[in-house]
Scaffold this motif. Structure first.
Motif, PDB file in Angstrom:
ATOM      1  N   ARG A  87       0.570  -0.936   0.333  1.00 59.12           N
ATOM      2  CA  ARG A  87       0.128   0.401   0.270  1.00 59.12           C
ATOM      3  C   ARG A  87       0.995   1.283  -0.325  1.00 59.12           C
ATOM      4  O   ARG A  87       2.446   1.074   0.440  1.00 59.12           O
TER       5      ARG A  87
ATOM      6  N   ARG B  56       5.690   3.023  -0.562  1.00 57.78           N
ATOM      7  CA  ARG B  56       4.943   2.037  -0.773  1.00 57.78           C
ATOM      8  C   ARG B  56       5.399   0.920   0.653  1.00 57.78           C
ATOM      9  O   ARG B  56       7.068   0.766   0.773  1.00 57.78           O
TER      10      ARG B  56
ATOM     11  N   TYR C 154      -1.887  -1.842  -3.766  1.00 58.34           N
ATOM     12  CA  TYR C 154      -1.549  -3.482  -4.550  1.00 58.34           C
ATOM     13  C   TYR C 154      -1.029  -4.706  -4.344  1.00 58.34           C
ATOM     14  O   TYR C 154      -0.321  -4.798  -3.467  1.00 58.34           O
TER      15      TYR C 154
ATOM     16  N   GLY D 197      -4.266  -0.992  -8.584  1.00 56.06           N
ATOM     17  CA  GLY D 197      -3.840  -0.718  -7.521  1.00 56.06           C
ATOM     18  C   GLY D 197      -5.279  -0.802  -7.539  1.00 56.06           C
ATOM     19  O   GLY D 197      -6.243  -0.790  -8.697  1.00 56.06           O
TER      20      GLY D 197
END
Length: 126
Positions: A39, A46, A95, A119
């Motif tokens: 995420r 990320r 994702y 995503g």
């Protein structure tokens, strides 16, 4: 060509639940693959949220342990992330990622994964 397509994101109040799905096309669900959910929130890097390494072990970030559950359905070529007790800080773009030979110590490293989805947005309101 391998394709990963996420779905299931949305807006939910704090304490609510969502289940994310990731369908993997042209990808062989064999015993050597590793898969994960990452995420990314605005202005942040990320981060790995949950993964299944190539030994079949489920891995979780400390921030989601006990609240999120990762699972897979080999027959449907689908990876899931069940998210319960959601918090505003869980808001992010989520994702899914996959590749072969992902070790347990590196499941949360982006560079381990060759294949990524586009995503799905998760927004948790307080």
């Amino acid at each position: 060509q391998v394709q990963l397509v996420e779905s299931g994101g949305g807006s939910v109040a704090a304490g609510g639940s969502l289940r994310l799905s990731c369908v993997l096309s042209e990808f062989t669900f064999d015993e050597y693959y590793g898969m994960a959910w990452f995420r990314q929130a605005p202005g942040k890097e990320r981060e790995g949220v949950a993964g299944i390494d190539s030994d079949g072990q489920n891995r979780y970030a400390d921030s989601v342990k006990g609240r999120f559950t990762i699972s897979k359905d080999k027959a449907k070529n689908t990876l899931y992330l069940q998210m319960n007790s959601l918090k505003p800080e869980d808001s992010a773009m989520y994702y899914c990622a996959a590749d072969y030979y992902v070790g347990g110590s590196s499941w949360s490293h982006e560079v381990e994964y060759k294949y990524w989805g586009q995503g799905t947005q998760v927004t948790v309101s307080s």
